[in-house]
Design a protein around this motif. Structure first.
Motif, PDB file in Angstrom:
ATOM      1  N   LEU A  38      34.168 -23.846 115.253  1.00  0.00           N
ATOM      2  CA  LEU A  38      35.421 -24.605 115.092  1.00  0.00           C
ATOM      3  C   LEU A  38      36.227 -24.689 116.628  1.00  0.00           C
ATOM      4  O   LEU A  38      37.215 -25.469 116.804  1.00  0.00           O
ATOM      5  CB  LEU A  38      36.310 -24.236 114.323  1.00  0.00           C
ATOM      6  CG  LEU A  38      35.885 -24.660 112.561  1.00  0.00           C
ATOM      7  CD1 LEU A  38      36.831 -23.869 111.692  1.00  0.00           C
ATOM      8  CD2 LEU A  38      36.106 -26.026 112.436  1.00  0.00           C
ATOM      9  N   ILE A  56      31.423 -21.637 111.302  1.00  0.00           N
ATOM     10  CA  ILE A  56      32.612 -21.497 111.263  1.00  0.00           C
ATOM     11  C   ILE A  56      33.382 -21.236 112.817  1.00  0.00           C
ATOM     12  O   ILE A  56      34.279 -21.736 113.249  1.00  0.00           O
ATOM     13  CB  ILE A  56      33.119 -20.041 110.337  1.00  0.00           C
ATOM     14  CG1 ILE A  56      32.617 -20.628 109.008  1.00  0.00           C
ATOM     15  CG2 ILE A  56      34.412 -19.883 110.415  1.00  0.00           C
ATOM     16  CD1 ILE A  56      32.407 -19.451 107.917  1.00  0.00           C
ATOM     17  N   MET A  97      32.013 -32.469 114.674  1.00  0.00           N
ATOM     18  CA  MET A  97      30.817 -32.148 113.960  1.00  0.00           C
ATOM     19  C   MET A  97      30.971 -30.808 113.121  1.00  0.00           C
ATOM     20  O   MET A  97      30.206 -30.709 111.910  1.00  0.00           O
ATOM     21  CB  MET A  97      29.914 -31.908 115.121  1.00  0.00           C
ATOM     22  CG  MET A  97      29.039 -33.509 115.500  1.00  0.00           C
ATOM     23  SD  MET A  97      28.710 -34.435 114.100  1.00  0.00           S
ATOM     24  CE  MET A  97      28.047 -35.751 114.987  1.00  0.00           C
ATOM     25  N   SER A  98      31.542 -29.911 113.799  1.00  0.00           N
ATOM     26  CA  SER A  98      31.774 -28.811 112.991  1.00  0.00           C
ATOM     27  C   SER A  98      32.703 -28.504 111.603  1.00  0.00           C
ATOM     28  O   SER A  98      32.087 -28.062 110.437  1.00  0.00           O
ATOM     29  CB  SER A  98      32.649 -27.578 113.724  1.00  0.00           C
ATOM     30  OG  SER A  98      32.146 -27.469 115.032  1.00  0.00           O
ATOM     31  N   PRO A 154      26.001 -20.551 108.483  1.00  0.00           N
ATOM     32  CA  PRO A 154      27.301 -20.351 108.338  1.00  0.00           C
ATOM     33  C   PRO A 154      28.271 -19.595 109.323  1.00  0.00           C
ATOM     34  O   PRO A 154      29.276 -20.163 109.404  1.00  0.00           O
ATOM     35  CB  PRO A 154      27.375 -19.417 106.797  1.00  0.00           C
ATOM     36  CG  PRO A 154      25.862 -20.115 106.138  1.00  0.00           C
ATOM     37  CD  PRO A 154      25.105 -19.957 107.343  1.00  0.00           C
ATOM     38  N   VAL A 158      32.804 -31.578 109.938  1.00  0.00           N
ATOM     39  CA  VAL A 158      31.762 -32.379 108.934  1.00  0.00           C
ATOM     40  C   VAL A 158      30.831 -31.430 108.505  1.00  0.00           C
ATOM     41  O   VAL A 158      30.713 -31.499 107.022  1.00  0.00           O
ATOM     42  CB  VAL A 158      31.166 -33.548 109.557  1.00  0.00           C
ATOM     43  CG1 VAL A 158      30.203 -34.076 108.777  1.00  0.00           C
ATOM     44  CG2 VAL A 158      32.318 -34.303 110.126  1.00  0.00           C
ATOM     45  N   PHE A 159      30.233 -30.526 109.249  1.00  0.00           N
ATOM     46  CA  PHE A 159      29.178 -29.696 108.682  1.00  0.00           C
ATOM     47  C   PHE A 159      29.761 -28.813 107.581  1.00  0.00           C
ATOM     48  O   PHE A 159      29.143 -28.248 106.606  1.00  0.00           O
ATOM     49  CB  PHE A 159      28.696 -28.745 109.921  1.00  0.00           C
ATOM     50  CG  PHE A 159      27.619 -27.855 109.461  1.00  0.00           C
ATOM     51  CD1 PHE A 159      26.239 -28.355 109.513  1.00  0.00           C
ATOM     52  CD2 PHE A 159      27.880 -26.576 108.947  1.00  0.00           C
ATOM     53  CE1 PHE A 159      25.298 -27.246 109.165  1.00  0.00           C
ATOM     54  CE2 PHE A 159      27.075 -25.671 108.569  1.00  0.00           C
ATOM     55  CZ  PHE A 159      25.525 -26.080 108.510  1.00  0.00           C
ATOM     56  N   LEU A 160      30.973 -28.181 108.064  1.00  0.00           N
ATOM     57  CA  LEU A 160      31.520 -27.300 107.091  1.00  0.00           C
ATOM     58  C   LEU A 160      31.875 -27.823 105.756  1.00  0.00           C
ATOM     59  O   LEU A 160      31.866 -27.374 104.550  1.00  0.00           O
ATOM     60  CB  LEU A 160      32.602 -26.411 107.628  1.00  0.00           C
ATOM     61  CG  LEU A 160      32.533 -25.483 108.673  1.00  0.00           C
ATOM     62  CD1 LEU A 160      33.778 -24.906 109.404  1.00  0.00           C
ATOM     63  CD2 LEU A 160      31.728 -24.201 108.257  1.00  0.00           C
ATOM     64  N   ALA A 201      30.497 -30.393 104.345  1.00  0.00           N
ATOM     65  CA  ALA A 201      29.012 -30.745 103.645  1.00  0.00           C
ATOM     66  C   ALA A 201      28.684 -29.390 103.161  1.00  0.00           C
ATOM     67  O   ALA A 201      28.048 -29.237 101.852  1.00  0.00           O
ATOM     68  CB  ALA A 201      28.163 -31.408 104.537  1.00  0.00           C
ATOM     69  N   MET A 202      28.663 -28.180 103.735  1.00  0.00           N
ATOM     70  CA  MET A 202      28.498 -27.011 103.265  1.00  0.00           C
ATOM     71  C   MET A 202      29.130 -26.440 101.878  1.00  0.00           C
ATOM     72  O   MET A 202      28.423 -26.092 101.215  1.00  0.00           O
ATOM     73  CB  MET A 202      28.522 -25.845 104.461  1.00  0.00           C
ATOM     74  CG  MET A 202      28.189 -24.503 104.112  1.00  0.00           C
ATOM     75  SD  MET A 202      28.050 -23.559 105.645  1.00  0.00           S
ATOM     76  CE  MET A 202      29.261 -22.312 105.321  1.00  0.00           C
ATOM     77  N   PHE A 203      30.485 -26.781 102.259  1.00  0.00           N
ATOM     78  CA  PHE A 203      31.357 -26.707 100.830  1.00  0.00           C
ATOM     79  C   PHE A 203      30.877 -27.285  99.765  1.00  0.00           C
ATOM     80  O   PHE A 203      30.901 -26.973  98.519  1.00  0.00           O
ATOM     81  CB  PHE A 203      32.834 -26.910 101.300  1.00  0.00           C
ATOM     82  CG  PHE A 203      33.669 -26.243 100.056  1.00  0.00           C
ATOM     83  CD1 PHE A 203      33.817 -24.965  99.423  1.00  0.00           C
ATOM     84  CD2 PHE A 203      34.698 -27.208  99.359  1.00  0.00           C
ATOM     85  CE1 PHE A 203      34.441 -24.548  98.498  1.00  0.00           C
ATOM     86  CE2 PHE A 203      35.350 -26.917  98.372  1.00  0.00           C
ATOM     87  CZ  PHE A 203      35.337 -25.479  97.762  1.00  0.00           C
ATOM     88  N   ALA A 204      30.511 -28.739  99.985  1.00  0.00           N
ATOM     89  CA  ALA A 204      30.049 -29.599  98.994  1.00  0.00           C
ATOM     90  C   ALA A 204      28.575 -28.790  98.285  1.00  0.00           C
ATOM     91  O   ALA A 204      28.485 -28.588  97.272  1.00  0.00           O
ATOM     92  CB  ALA A 204      29.583 -30.717  99.459  1.00  0.00           C
ATOM     93  N   GLY A 205      27.791 -28.396  99.205  1.00  0.00           N
ATOM     94  CA  GLY A 205      26.646 -27.762  98.623  1.00  0.00           C
ATOM     95  C   GLY A 205      27.073 -26.463  98.058  1.00  0.00           C
ATOM     96  O   GLY A 205      26.207 -26.217  96.897  1.00  0.00           O
TER      97      GLY A 205
END
Lengths: 141, 133
Positions: free
Chosen positions: B109, B106, B115-116, B102, B118-120, B122-126
Motif C-alpha cells: 500500500l 498489505i 492495484m494493491s 498477504p 484492488v488485490f486486497l 479481492a482477497m477479502f472477498a476470498g
C-alpha cells in the motif's frame, strides 16, 4: 527481470523471523498474515491487536521508504482481471489451508509442522506452474 | 500491552519484507519463473526467516503462557486433508498470477498503486467466500 540479491533477501528474512519471534514471545500467537488479516477484519477476538499488526505492516515500510534514499521498485501487472482473480484465490486459498507464506512457510516450517511443509511445497509448485503457463501466453517475459 | 507489541511486530515484519525484496511482485514472479531468468532470492527470505525462528520456537516449545501472560495458541490440526491441499493450490495459483501474498500485499500500500487496493479487496472477498466451502 530482477537481480539475484541473496544478502538483502537473507537479511530481510532474518528481520521477518525476528518479528515472528517477538510477536510469539509477547502475544503467544503465530504471525501468519493471512490469519491476522482475516481475523482483524471479521473476528471480534483480538481485533484491535490484529488491526494494529496490519497497520505496522504499512508503517514499517513507510518509515523504510522515508529513511532509505534508494528507490524501492514495485512492478505489478496492469491487468485488473489478473489482480482480482489473484486476490480472490489468495484470500480463499489461504483460509481453506489456514496459512500463507508466513503462517505455513515461516511459522509452520519452523515448528516442523508436516501440514505446513506440505502446504508450502504445494503453493510453491502451483505458483511455478502458474507463472510458466502465463509466460506461454506472453505474460511475464 | 499486547497491542503495542502487535504494532511493533507488524512494523518490523514490514521492514523485513521491504529489505527482502518481497514487496516487489516482479521479484516474486522472478522467483517462481524457474525456466526463465530465475531469481532465487526468495529462498533466502524464507531460509532467513526459518533460520531465525526455528531455534526460538524450539526453546519456547514447552511454554503455555507468553511473556505477557497470554495463553499460547498453536494449531492442533495435524491432518493432511483435502482443504489443506486444495487451499494451498489455490493460494499458489493466486500468488503466481499477481506476485503478491498477504503480507507484501498489505505492505505494498505504501507504493500508492491502485492495484494493491484492488488485490486486497479481492482477497477479502476470498476470505469471506471461504464460508461456503
Amino acid at each position: 527481470m530482477t537481480n539475484f540479491t541473496p544478502i538483502s533477501s537473507l537479511l530481510g528474512g532474518l528481520i521477518i523471523g525476528s518479528a515472528v519471534v517477538l510477536y510469539f514471545y509477547t502475544t503467544g500467537r503465530l504471525a501468519g498474515i493471512s490469519g491476522i488479516f482475516a481475523n482483524g477484519l471479521t473476528a471480534k477476538n483480538n481485533r484491535s491487536s490484529n488491526l494494529l499488526f496490519l497497520l505496522g505492516l504499512v508503517i514499517g515500510p513507510s518509515m523504510y521508504l522515508f529513511i532509505n534514499d534508494q528507490e524501492v521498485s514495485f512492478k505489478i501487472t496492469n491487468s485488473y482481471i489478473l489482480i482480482i482473480a489473484a486476490g480472490f484465490f489468495v484470500g480463499l486459498g489461504t483460509r481453506m489451508s489456514s496459512g500463507c507464506t508466513s503462517g505455513h512457510g515461516i511459522c509452520g516450517i519452523s515448528r516442523f509442522s508436516t501440514r505446513s511443509i506440505i502446504a508450502t511445497i504445494s503453493f510453491v509448485i502451483t505458483g511455478v506452474i502458474t507463472v510458466f503457463v502465463l509466460q506461454q501466453f506472453g505474460l511475464y517475459l | 500491552m499486547d497491542k503495542i507489541f502487535s504494532l511493533v511486530s507488524g512494523l518490523i515484519f514490514g521492514v523485513g519484507l521491504m529489505i527482502s525484496g518481497m514487496t516487489n511482485p516482479e521479484k516474486v514472479i522472478g522467483f517462481l519463473s524457474i525456466t526463465h531468468n530465475w531469481d532465487a532470492s526468495l529462498i533466502f527470505v524464507m531460509g532467513g526467516g526459518i533460520l531465525f525462528t526455528a531455534p526460538f520456537f524450539f526453546l519456547l516449545r514447552k511454554k503455555n503462557k507468553s511473556a505477557l501472560g497470554l495463553e499460547i495458541k498453536l494449531p492442533q490440526n495435524t491432518e493432511i486433508d483435502r482443504k489443506l491441499l486444495l487451499g494451498s493450490v489455490l493460494f499458489g495459483a493466486g500468488w503466481g498470477l499477481a506476485g503478491l501474498c498477504p503480507g507484501p500485499a498489505i505492505s505494498s500500500l505504501v507504493f500508492l498503486s491502485p492495484m494493491s487496493l484492488v488485490f486486497l479487496a479481492a482477497m477479502f472477498a476470498g476470505v469471506l467466500a471461504n464460508k461456503y466451502f
